[in-house]
Every structure is written in C-alpha cells, then in structure tokens.
Design an enzyme around this catalytic site. Structure first.
Site, PDB file in Angstrom:
ATOM      1  CG  ASP A  16      -1.968   1.265   1.189  1.00 20.73           C
ATOM      2  OD1 ASP A  16      -2.358   1.568   0.465  1.00 20.73           O
ATOM      3  OD2 ASP A  16      -1.897   2.141   2.377  1.00 20.73           O
ATOM      4  CG  ASP A  60      -2.212   1.734   7.062  1.00 23.38           C
ATOM      5  OD1 ASP A  60      -3.395   0.747   6.761  1.00 23.38           O
ATOM      6  OD2 ASP A  60      -2.680   3.020   6.720  1.00 23.38           O
ATOM      7  CG  ASP A  76      -4.095  -0.960   3.855  1.00 25.71           C
ATOM      8  OD1 ASP A  76      -4.843  -0.659   2.854  1.00 25.71           O
ATOM      9  OD2 ASP A  76      -3.170  -0.709   4.240  1.00 25.71           O
TER      10      ASP A  76
END
Length: 653
Positions: free
Chosen positions: A351, A544, A548
């Site tokens: 990400d 993180d 997610d």
C-alpha cells in the site's frame, strides 16, 4: 530535549524478573523438572552413581551374582523413573513412546543376559536426555529474555497518595507515575514530564524516542530520564505489552508444514517400526532357524534407533527460535506456518500511504507568480487557518507560525473545491483547479506530482503550492534488498491519482504501479497477482493494518508496518513490524529463509543417520549401546542446530 524538561539520574530497575517457562513438549515426557537447577543436580548425581556402579561391575573382580547386583542397582539409579513413565504411558493408552522403547530395550538386554549393555542403554539415554533438556532450556531462556518487557508493578496516584499495585488492577483514566529506569506498565498519554523512552524491547531499535506531554507512552518501553505522569488509556489486557506477550506465547499454535508432516509421520511411523521389530525378532528364528538371542537383540536395537525424537524436538524448536530471534528485532511472527510461508515470498505488494510514505503531507514546492513565495504561503495558510484538513495543517507547518485569525473573516469551505475567505479585507480563494474555474481565474496547469493548491486574491492568480506525502526513509533500500532476495515482483497499490502514484512508485523502484483504486479494486488486483505467483511462491501484502484489513487477510502473508501500538494492525496481520522501518521486511524474509534451511538440515540429517544406523542394527553391525548413542547424539546435535535460528535472526541487519 528541551532544557525545561526534568533530567533525573538513571535508577536501576529492581523489580523481580518474570521468566516465560515453556513445558518441553518433545513428543515424549522428559524427566520432570530437568529445567529446575536443583533437580538437574539430582539427575547428575544419579548419572554419576550409575556410571560408577557400572564401571565397578565391569572392571572389579568379583562373583557373578555380585556383578549382577551392581548392574541392577546401576540400572535402578537411572532407569526407575523411565520405567515408571513407560507404565504410565501404557495406562494412558500411549505405549509406543520413547520411554516404552528404552524400557523394553534395556529390560530385554537383561533378559538376554547382556546386563552391562542393558545398563548402558539406560545410562546413555539419561545422559542424552540431560543434555537435550539443558539445550532446550537454554534456548527457551534466551527467548524468555523477551518476556522482560512484562511490567512488575505500577505506581498509581489515588486519593492524593501513591500506591504500588499490579498493572492488572489499574483502571483506564487513572494516572500512573513512571520513574527513571522503570518500565512503562500500561499504555497511556503523557500529561506531565519530558523524557526519552527506550523502545528496544518492542521495536529492536536502540535509539531512545523523546517524549513530552501529549505524546503516547507504550507499555514495555523503559523510561530512561525524567519523571513521567501518564494517564492510562488501555487496560492491561489490551495494552501493547500484553498483546505482544500473547502473540509470542501462542506462536507455536500455527504449525508449519514440516511440523504437520512430522505429526502425521510419527502417527504412522511408530506403529510400523514396532511391527517391523516384532517381525525381525520372530520371523528369522521361526522360519529360517536363526539364533533367538541374536535376532531379539537386533529387534531391540532397531526399536531404540527408530524413535524419531530428533525430528519431534528440533523442528518446532527451530521455528520457535526463529520467531524468538525475530521478536528481538521488532518483528512479530504469529506462528511457525507464517514464518515458513514468508520464506517463500515471490511477490511483494505495498500500500502507498502510511506504508511507503509517511502519511504526513508537507509542502514540496511553492511557485509564486510575482516571485514572493512567502507571501503566497502566508495567504494560503491564512485562508486554511480554520480547517482541520491535513493539507491545511501542512500549509501552517510550512509557514512556521499560526496565522492571525483576527484578520480572517467570511470563511467558506466549498466541498471538492477548496476554501474562500477574507484576509485583511482581501477576498482569497484557495483550492484545486475547480476552485479557480469557479472563481473565473486563469491559472497555470501544474505538472508536479502531489496535491496542487492554487491561490487567488481579489480575482488575481497568485500562484500554486505543491503538497506531497514524504517517502519513508529506507524504502528504496528495502525494495532493492527484496530484489536481491529473489522476489520476482514488487507492486504498489494506491487510491491516489496516477501522476502522484507514478512519481512515488518510480522513485522507490516499484516494478508495477496501480493507482485510482478503491478498496474493492485493491482486492481485485491482489486476486490477479495471486494467480501470477509461482506454484510454491507466496504473495506478501504490506499495509498499515488499519485501512487494509481485508487485503491483509486475503494475501498469503499480511504484514502490518509501523504498527507500534496499533490494535487493528496486530489483529489483522500475520507478521507485524513494530516500527516504521521498511527494511525490516527483507530482514524478516532472511530470518524466515535461514530458519527454513536449519529445519531442512535437521530433517535430512536426522533421517539419514536414523536410516543408516537402523540398517547397521538389522545387519548385526550396531550394538544396542551404539544405537542409543546414535539416537541421543543425533537429537542433541539437531537441538544445537535448532538454537542457531535465534542467533541467525539476531545477526540480521
């Protein structure tokens, strides 16, 4: 640290130690209490007495009856406890364990008249067990040092006085006092005092983190300098230290493929070898006229050699050592299975915001039409002064001072456009391209990567400011290290617009970049990438851990980065990197691969020696005592090799 902060002398933490004590689940029960120093000394005495009696019986000239008596006493000194455990196993329906095999082998030797050999079997077995247990205890104790993060007590302010109680009994909202040299017992917010917290036990980083009122203090950190007053925000069972301890303590529950194979292997293997031993003892004498003593001795030797204790002990111990060593580096792996899968990393997916970047916006570029960059920044910051948006905050931070709100009026925030306000009587418009079009202002098209904020005053274009998310230090090195480890593809997924994503992805060295993705779009892209990976490869997703969770769960391995104190990250991920250093990911993969190599070494070595000595035993080329020596020797070597996993993890940079 600011000079007004209190600076106190370092005080030694005199709290008593807590040790994390694991039972030895070796697939058989060891002599109880080998981990205790007193009982270990007792066993040493028993071994010494048995060895002395055996030597006297072998070397001193005496009547045969007296020799046999000495051999029996020698056997009892080391063998009675093993025989008792064997009987207990039979009563519990678990006859085919190592205790049973050793008892049958030594008693069988006595029945055949090989008294010295019968004693040697049990004596060598107990010597081997002694050193095996010592090696296992040493490994467990090394891992148990991690448990020193467990706080012993908390100093709580109650009714105007200080009480020292167990952290479990402190309530959320109460104020605790942490003196210099003490561990922070509970998570909380610092309300008074400045200091530096040593986070090495949580993150593996030795550089202390400076803290002040308003900052978070996490349990398990050590207060190195000033006195701190902390308002508790989490109960002990929900604190960072409690969650870490729980993760490490339950890491063994997620079994590796090697572990599962050995469990299945032992269920089939042990009955088969016992059956083969019975056939070896009966078939040659009955069908081919073989010597009963000779074939029974071969069968007993075969039984002793067959015990797979080296595999049963060393494989889980190797993974446990690897997990323990990784924990010391601030890398929490939730189980052996995850460590094994991590070693197979084929594709690494990241990400962007909060993972590759700081998640903190900062002014990267100022382009003023009249060249007065400071005036443009001051104008934009003033218009955004009442906004809580991260972009507004970044403008004020770049200005370095709070705008004078007394001169700001008629503030209007237009959703999806920007902000309008009057600053010192001047009508100011700050925002994106849409805001300039709404104002009817001709503006410059900026080609910069990042968020572009235009500004106009009384309908006149003043210029633009580029605000971007800073890339985390170490990201480029991490991506290069992954490529050096043979990871075939690195991918970045983000909801940001394509230009911004491309700029970040190219700078850090990503192979593929996918932008403008909604959460379900990220999941679809991960599904596509899962189909691209190798047959035995693994896809690792690094996020993180807050936004997610679905993708972390879908990936073969979900890695939460920068998760210090984050509940969501620790819950969602399989591997947790406790600080913001992306270089910990290749470190974790290297630890996983070294651990896997050691596991394979133990499996191959143990099976190879087992098969060789079993063949020698059946061919009457290996006496019973040599079989025992081979069995315990292989197990001991495998355990020592397993302990290398922790040392290898600690050496990783």
């Amino acid at each position: 640290m600011s000079k007004h902060c209190e600076h106190c002398h370092h005080e030694e933490d005199h709290g008593h130690e807590h040790h994390y004590d694991h039972e030895h689940h070796h697939g058989h029960d060891h002599e109880h209490g080998h981990g205790e120093e007193g009982e270990r000394k007792t066993m040493l005495i028993r071994i010494g007495v048995s060895a002395a009696l055996l030597l006297i019986g072998l070397l001193a000239p005496m009547a045969q009856g007296l020799k046999i008596t000495l051999f029996i006493l020698s056997w009892l000194a080391v063998g009675y406890s093993v025989a008792i455990e064997a009987v207990k196993s039979i009563l519990h329906g678990e006859a085919l364990d190592e205790m049973f095999l050793m008892t049958v082998a030594s008693v069988g030797a006595f029945c055949l008249g090989d008294y010295a050999e019968g004693v040697a079997v049990m004596l060598l077995y107990q010597i081997g067990e002694f050193f095996q247990d010592y090696a296992v205890d040493q490994s467990r104790d090394s891992i148990a040092e991690l448990m020193d993060i467990r706080p012993d007590s908390a100093n709580v302010e109650r009714d105007g006085r200080m009480e020292t109680i167990l952290p479990n009994y402190v309530q959320v909202g109460e104020v605790i006092v942490v003196k210099p040299g003490e561990k922070v017992p509970l998570d909380g917010e610092i309300i008074e005092g400045c200091s530096a917290l040593n986070t090495v036990a949580l993150t593996g980083e030795s550089v202390p983190r400076e803290v002040k009122p308003g900052d978070q203090a996490l349990s398990g950190c050590v207060n190195t300098q000033g006195l701190l007053r902390v308002r508790v925000t989490h109960a002990y069972e929900d604190s960072t230290v409690a969650r870490i301890l729980e993760l490490v303590e339950h890491a063994g529950e997620n079994k590796s493929q090697a572990d599962r194979f050995i469990t299945r292997f032992a269920r089939v293997y042990t009955p088969v070898v016992v059956g083969l031993a019975v056939l070896a003892a009966l078939v040659p004498p009955l069908l081919f006229g073989g010597d009963w003593n000779e074939w029974i001795t071969s069968a007993l030797t075969f039984l002793v050699i067959s015990c797979p204790c080296a595999l049963v002990i060393s494989v889980p111990l190797t993974f446990f050592s690897g997990i323990g060593g990784a924990s010391r580096r601030g890398i929490l792996v939730k189980g052996a299975g995850y460590l094994e899968t991590l070693a197979q990393t084929d594709i690494a997916v990241f990400d962007k915001t909060g993972t590759l970047t700081q998640g903190k916006f900062a002014v990267a570029e100022i382009h003023a039409v009249n060249g007065d960059e400071q005036k443009l920044l001051a104008l934009a910051a003033a218009a955004e002064a009442f906004s809580t948006h991260p972009i507004a905050q970044s403008l004020i931070e770049a200005l370095g001072t709070e705008p004078d709100k007394e001169v700001i009026s008629q503030v209007e925030e237009i959703s999806g456009h920007g902000v309008q306000a009057r600053v010192n009587g001047v009508r100011v418009a700050v925002g994106n391209d849409k805001m300039m079009l709404l104002e009817g202002v001709r503006y410059e098209k900026a080609q910069a990567s990042g968020t572009v904020v235009h500004a106009a005053a009384d309908g006149k274009y003043m210029g633009y400011i580029v605000i971007s998310d800073e890339i985390k230090p170490g990201v480029k090195e991490a991506v290069q290290a992954l490529r050096g480890l043979g990871v075939k593809k690195t991918v970045m997924l983000t909801g940001d617009r394509e230009r911004t994503a491309e700029a970040v992805g190219r700078e850090v060295g990503m192979d593929e970049i996918y932008a403008d993705l909604l959460p379900d779009g990220k999941m679809e892209k991960v599904e596509d990438l899962l189909r691209e990976k190798g047959e035995k490869g693994a896809l690792v997703f690094v996020g993180d851990g807050i936004n997610d969770a679905p993708v972390l769960a879908r990936a073969d391995i979900g890695v939460a980065m920068g998760a210090l104190g984050s509940d969501a990250a620790i819950e969602a991920a399989d591997v947790v990197l406790m600080d913001d250093d992306p270089r910990k990911l290749p470190t974790a993969i290297r630890i996983a691969r070294k651990t896997r190599v050691i596991v394979r070494q133990n499996v191959v070595f143990s099976l190879a020696v087992k098969i060789l000595v079993m063949l020698l035993g059946v061919l009457h080329l290996a006496p019973l005592w040599a079989a025992v020596f081979a069995d315990v020797g292989v197990c001991f070597i495998a355990i020592l090799n397993a302990m290398r996993a922790m040392k290898a993890a600690e050496k990783e940079k």
